[in-house]
Design a protein around this motif. Structure first.
Motif, mmCIF file in Angstrom:
data_model
loop_
_atom_site.group_PDB
_atom_site.id
_atom_site.type_symbol
_atom_site.label_atom_id
_atom_site.label_comp_id
_atom_site.label_asym_id
_atom_site.label_seq_id
_atom_site.Cartn_x
_atom_site.Cartn_y
_atom_site.Cartn_z
ATOM 1 N N MET A 417 -30.212 -123.432 77.412
ATOM 2 C CA MET A 417 -30.138 -122.582 78.597
ATOM 3 C C MET A 417 -29.448 -121.245 78.330
ATOM 4 N N LEU A 418 -28.377 -121.264 77.584
ATOM 5 C CA LEU A 418 -27.645 -120.009 77.365
ATOM 6 C C LEU A 418 -28.163 -119.229 76.166
ATOM 7 N N GLU A 419 -28.556 -119.933 75.107
ATOM 8 C CA GLU A 419 -29.032 -119.237 73.905
ATOM 9 C C GLU A 419 -30.546 -119.254 73.799
ATOM 10 N N GLN A 420 -31.180 -119.908 74.742
ATOM 11 C CA GLN A 420 -32.640 -120.033 74.788
ATOM 12 C C GLN A 420 -33.230 -120.588 73.484
ATOM 13 N N VAL A 421 -32.510 -121.521 72.902
ATOM 14 C CA VAL A 421 -33.054 -122.257 71.748
ATOM 15 C C VAL A 421 -34.220 -123.109 72.261
ATOM 16 N N ALA A 422 -35.292 -123.185 71.480
ATOM 17 C CA ALA A 422 -36.478 -123.946 71.911
ATOM 18 C C ALA A 422 -36.091 -125.396 72.229
ATOM 19 N N VAL A 423 -36.671 -125.917 73.296
ATOM 20 C CA VAL A 423 -36.341 -127.279 73.741
ATOM 21 C C VAL A 423 -36.554 -128.283 72.606
ATOM 22 N N GLU A 424 -37.668 -128.158 71.906
ATOM 23 C CA GLU A 424 -37.981 -129.110 70.824
ATOM 24 C C GLU A 424 -36.889 -129.085 69.752
ATOM 25 N N ASP A 425 -36.442 -127.865 69.394
ATOM 26 C CA ASP A 425 -35.437 -127.731 68.327
ATOM 27 C C ASP A 425 -34.085 -128.299 68.771
ATOM 28 N N GLY B 149 -17.168 -102.073 94.024
ATOM 29 C CA GLY B 149 -18.565 -101.702 93.758
ATOM 30 C C GLY B 149 -19.039 -102.033 92.363
ATOM 31 N N LEU B 150 -18.285 -102.886 91.669
ATOM 32 C CA LEU B 150 -18.664 -103.273 90.298
ATOM 33 C C LEU B 150 -19.344 -104.644 90.303
ATOM 34 N N PRO B 151 -20.193 -104.914 89.306
ATOM 35 C CA PRO B 151 -20.886 -106.214 89.295
ATOM 36 C C PRO B 151 -19.939 -107.373 89.004
ATOM 37 N N LYS B 152 -20.231 -108.532 89.606
ATOM 38 C CA LYS B 152 -19.437 -109.738 89.331
ATOM 39 C C LYS B 152 -19.675 -110.183 87.885
ATOM 40 N N GLN B 153 -18.663 -110.804 87.296
ATOM 41 C CA GLN B 153 -18.796 -111.285 85.916
ATOM 42 C C GLN B 153 -18.676 -112.806 85.881
ATOM 43 N N SER B 154 -19.359 -113.397 84.904
ATOM 44 C CA SER B 154 -19.274 -114.858 84.730
ATOM 45 C C SER B 154 -18.139 -115.147 83.760
ATOM 46 N N TRP B 155 -16.923 -115.091 84.239
ATOM 47 C CA TRP B 155 -15.781 -115.131 83.329
ATOM 48 C C TRP B 155 -15.718 -116.410 82.500
ATOM 49 N N LEU B 156 -15.329 -117.501 83.138
ATOM 50 C CA LEU B 156 -15.127 -118.741 82.375
ATOM 51 C C LEU B 156 -16.424 -119.440 82.001
ATOM 52 N N VAL B 157 -17.519 -119.030 82.603
ATOM 53 C CA VAL B 157 -18.779 -119.720 82.308
ATOM 54 C C VAL B 157 -19.605 -118.965 81.269
ATOM 55 N N SER B 158 -19.060 -117.887 80.739
ATOM 56 C CA SER B 158 -19.801 -117.131 79.735
ATOM 57 C C SER B 158 -19.181 -117.343 78.357
ATOM 58 N N PRO B 159 -19.997 -117.607 77.332
ATOM 59 C CA PRO B 159 -19.442 -117.781 75.983
ATOM 60 C C PRO B 159 -18.731 -116.524 75.485
ATOM 61 N N LEU B 160 -19.098 -115.374 76.043
ATOM 62 C CA LEU B 160 -18.498 -114.113 75.610
ATOM 63 C C LEU B 160 -17.097 -113.928 76.186
ATOM 64 N N PRO B 246 -18.008 -122.758 77.168
ATOM 65 C CA PRO B 246 -19.398 -123.127 76.907
ATOM 66 C C PRO B 246 -19.779 -122.882 75.446
ATOM 67 N N LEU B 247 -20.698 -123.668 74.965
ATOM 68 C CA LEU B 247 -21.196 -123.578 73.588
ATOM 69 C C LEU B 247 -20.067 -123.672 72.563
ATOM 70 N N ASN B 248 -19.078 -124.485 72.853
ATOM 71 C CA ASN B 248 -17.916 -124.665 71.963
ATOM 72 C C ASN B 248 -17.159 -123.369 71.718
ATOM 73 N N SER B 249 -17.338 -122.375 72.593
ATOM 74 C CA SER B 249 -16.710 -121.074 72.351
ATOM 75 C C SER B 249 -15.206 -121.108 72.550
ATOM 76 N N THR B 250 -14.666 -122.137 73.185
ATOM 77 C CA THR B 250 -13.207 -122.186 73.383
ATOM 78 C C THR B 250 -12.568 -123.448 72.805
ATOM 79 N N THR B 251 -13.344 -124.240 72.110
ATOM 80 C CA THR B 251 -12.722 -125.443 71.534
ATOM 81 C C THR B 251 -11.763 -125.033 70.417
ATOM 82 N N VAL B 252 -10.621 -125.690 70.355
ATOM 83 C CA VAL B 252 -9.608 -125.367 69.341
ATOM 84 C C VAL B 252 -9.203 -126.660 68.618
#
Lengths: 445, 298
Positions: A417-425, B149-160, B246-252
């Motif tokens: 969902m976030l990196e859009q990796v292909a579902v199969e992969d 007037g600034l766009p909302k950000q996906s703070w904790l839910v974004s890997p960035l 998300p995506l292990n971006s904060t695992t330590v």
């Protein structure tokens, strides 16, 4: 006698102090005397027992009531309920058993029971259950989670299961022809698309893969409804790369990438997702029966319906059959008393009586027995009817390593969902990770 | 007659004996609750142990497995990323605030208390507070952004953004401690040096560069070593705010120790990871002491 001889010299005083301090330290290290049956002392007389039961449910009023009623109905007996927060429960139970001070009974998430059963710490309660004809009375969905390697190790205590909530007002506003809820995947996508078109901050479909176990609870039923299995027959590998699993994953990913679901579904908390539905900003939400009570109490104006999680075609459906099971610890020193407490607490009449007095809720969910959630119960609490059906068509994942597979499962959805990796992969990678975990687990047994 | 040297030796033995007697409660405590668990952890790291069944010796298997595991590699990188950002920022901000709070002004005590308050708040409360502020749909920060007037950000839910949010939470929590230690260091510097330099015509920049900074070096080294240890052990905020995603971006590292040891019951694997962390901390602490220890000797 000389005065000097009777007085304590400074050195002697210090020596004595040191000895006393040492004795005090040793005494502090000695085991405390327990009032319960776990002290290693002889088992008390049958009519005077002190049982302890572990649970993950903190501040549960019904458990307190049950404990008090047990004491009222069993003269001289005590049932202490020790509650630990969900995250700590497994650790506490494990260390208590390893430390030789186990509780007598445990009410544990039925999905994690195999983890303990495989270490031979749970009693085989099959004979007790069969003697009372309780096995067949539990909903069919529990056929899987209650047994492990031929032993009946946990009787369902209270039920939780997944179903699909939908917002009737949004569905009507979006022109959805039927307000009975989607009955197939095609209808799920069509209705989510229609609702999503109502506005930028309105979402068609809500789910969650972040919270611990959420992907099992919410996504696995789609895979099962499509005819898929979680594990192969001999539990040596996972089946995440099977066509049903791939189609179920693709359904979720496509909806997310099409903008029908917000990012909170992938990496937000459960509270984030739930809030979007209760605030009337989403057409559909996957959740459990607890939300019925939540909405009746806090969001009475929300017009919603509940339906089974559908399969690809109309007619197929599934659910994750969860909740807690009641087990007796093998090492209990009060076996007879523990069995008596087990029988008393799993009694269908007691379940029904308390559920009827508490808006249909038994402990933290629904009664898990046909004879407790009977016609009278369903007539009084029709909102739970779909969940009772779900308990009959659903199933459960049953393996000691399920906790470990949860992380790569969650990661696979984040990648798709976030990196859009292909579902199969992504699913192939998940399947390989699942296989590796099972093989490693099996090799260590 | 006993010679003087023998009597002196006996006295020394007696003194040593009683010294050990009075030290023994502390030593016994230290041995039982610190040394033995560390030694046990080293042993467990070479075994396969789930607490409920007896440990099985597996040699280096846990170490080789964890070094090949991509999630562990990510956790190690994330831990060093967290440390590399939070330590310099905490030191710089802590020093700046300490310099400001070292001056006499109205409300100084109030500000000293305010800056120290986060230190005494539990990690769980801190995490929940910042989760609410950074919540993407109804969070305070996004409300302010929308208001501006600034766009909302996906703070904790974004890997960035998730790791920077965790870092900010860590800095916010440890800043007060850093300020207090630097304040203590500043107050230990004699006014005499400043007065002499001022007579020689030194400006405020020169006063800081040639007096404050060198004389604060031992304090800075202390803060640095403690922050290294603390930041490599970051855990509570990660567990509560993101659980590593998300995506292990904060695992330590400690998050992985917890998951493996207490959720998967892989005590051997978790212990091996704990030993690796211990070695990292030891190496970094020794490197710092070696590099900066001699320059702070004065």
């Amino acid at each position: 006698m000389e005065k000097g001889k009777t007085q304590l010299s400074r050195r002697s005083f210090l020596q004595l102090s040191g000895v006393l301090a040492g004795a005090a330290a040793l005494a502090a290290c000695a085991p405390a005397v327990s009032t319960g049956g776990q002290s290693g002392a002889e088992e008390p007389a049958a009519q005077s027992t002190a049982l302890e039961m572990y649970t993950r449910l903190t501040n549960n009023e019904q458990l307190d009531t049950l404990s008090a009623r047990y004491q009222d109905t069993h003269a001289g007996s005590q049932l202490t309920v020790s509650a630990f927060d969900g995250r700590d429960m497994l650790t506490k139970l494990t260390t208590a058993i390893a430390g030789g001070l186990p509780p007598d009974l445990v009410m544990i998430d039925i999905a994690f029971t195999a983890q303990f059963a495989d270490r031979n710490v749970l009693m085989d309660i099959g004979p007790i259950v069969d003697e009372a004809n309780m096995r067949e009375d539990a909903f069919k969905g529990y056929d899987v989670g209650t047994t492990w390697k031929g032993k009946y190790i946990s009787y369902p205590m209270w039920s939780d299961c997944s179903a699909l909530y939908y917002n009737k007002k949004l569905m009507a506003d979006a022109g959805v022809p039927s307000l009975e809820g989607p009955k197939s995947w095609t209808e799920v996508v069509e209705q989510a698309t229609a609702v999503s078109g109502l506005g930028e901050d309105i979402w068609g479909f809500l789910t969650n893969v972040t919270s611990s176990g959420a992907t099992w609870f919410l996504w696995a039923p789609f895979m099962w409804a499509a005819g898929g299995q979680t594990f192969n027959a001999d539990l040596t590998g996972t089946e995440f790369d099977s066509p049903p699993a791939l189609s179920a994953a693709k359904l979720w990913v496509d909806m997310y990438l099409a903008g029908l679901a917000p990012i909170e579904c992938v990496s937000g908390t459960w509270g984030d997702v739930e809030g979007l539905f209760t605030s009337g900003k989403s057409g559909m939400l996957l959740s459990g029966p607890y939300m019925v009570g939540l909405m009746a109490g806090q969001y009475p104006e929300l017009d919603y319906g509940i339906t089974l999680i559908p399969g690809p075609e109309a007619g197929a459906a599934s659910s994750f059959v969860g909740g807690d099971g009641m087990s007796i610890i093998e090492a209990t020193r009060q076996k007879d008393a523990a069995i008596e407490a087990f029988r008393w607490m799993t009694d269908a009449a007691l379940m029904k009586e308390i559920a009827m007095e508490n808006n249909g809720t038994w402990i933290q969910g629904l009664p898990p027995r046909n004879s407790a959630a009977d016609a009278e119960y369903l007539e009084k609490f029709p909102n739970y009817a779909v969940f009772i059906d779900a308990l009959k068509v659903g199933t459960l994942v049953n393996h000691p390593a399920i906790f470990e597979i949860d992380k790569p499962l969650k990661l696979a959805f984040e990648k798709m969902m976030l990196e859009q990796v292909a579902v199969e992969d992504a699913m192939a990678e998940l399947d390989a990770a699942g296989d590796e975990i099972l093989q490693r687990y099996n090799s260590t047994q | 007659m006993v010679s003087l040297s023998v009597r002196l030796q006996r006295l020394r033995y007696r003194q040593a004996f009683w010294a050990w007697v009075f030290l023994s409660p502390g030593l016994v405590y230290f041995a039982i609750f610190l040394i033995l668990p560390v030694l046990a952890s080293v042993y467990i790291s070479f075994t396969n142990w789930d607490i409920l069944t007896p440990p099985r010796w597996v040699g280096m298997a846990n170490y080789t497995e964890l070094l090949q595991n991509s999630t562990i590699q990510r956790a190690i990188l994330n831990t060093f990323y967290y440390a590399a950002v939070t330590i310099p920022v905490t030191i710089a901000l802590g020093l700046l605030l300490a310099l400001a709070l070292n001056r006499a002004f109205f409300g100084r005590t109030f500000f000293r208390i305010i800056y120290y308050l986060p230190v005494v708040i539990s990690a769980a409360a801190t995490a929940l507070l910042w989760m609410w502020i950074f919540q993407s749909q109804v969070g305070l920060l996004n409300h302010l952004l929308a208001w501006a007037g600034l766009p909302k950000q996906s703070w904790l839910v974004s890997p960035l953004y998730a790791m920077p949010v965790i870092m900010w939470t860590g800095i916010w929590q440890s800043l007060g401690w850093s300020v207090v230690v630097f304040l203590a260091g500043l107050q230990n510097i004699s006014e005499m040096y400043y007065e002499a330099a001022k007579i020689d015509g030194a400006d405020s920049g020169q006063l800081f560069r040639y007096i404050t900074w060198p004389l604060l070096a031992p304090t800075t080294l202390f803060v640095l070593v403690i922050l290294i240890i603390g930041s490599l052990q970051v855990f509570g905020t990660v567990l509560i705010m993101t659980d590593g995603g998300p995506l292990n971006s904060t695992t330590v590292i400690v998050h992985q120790v917890y998951i493996n040891a207490f959720q998967y019951l892989r005590m051997g694997y978790g212990s091996a990871l704990g030993i690796i962390l211990f070695l990292f901390i030891l190496l970094l602490a020794l490197t710092n002491l070696r590099l900066f220890g001699s320059s702070t000797a004065h």
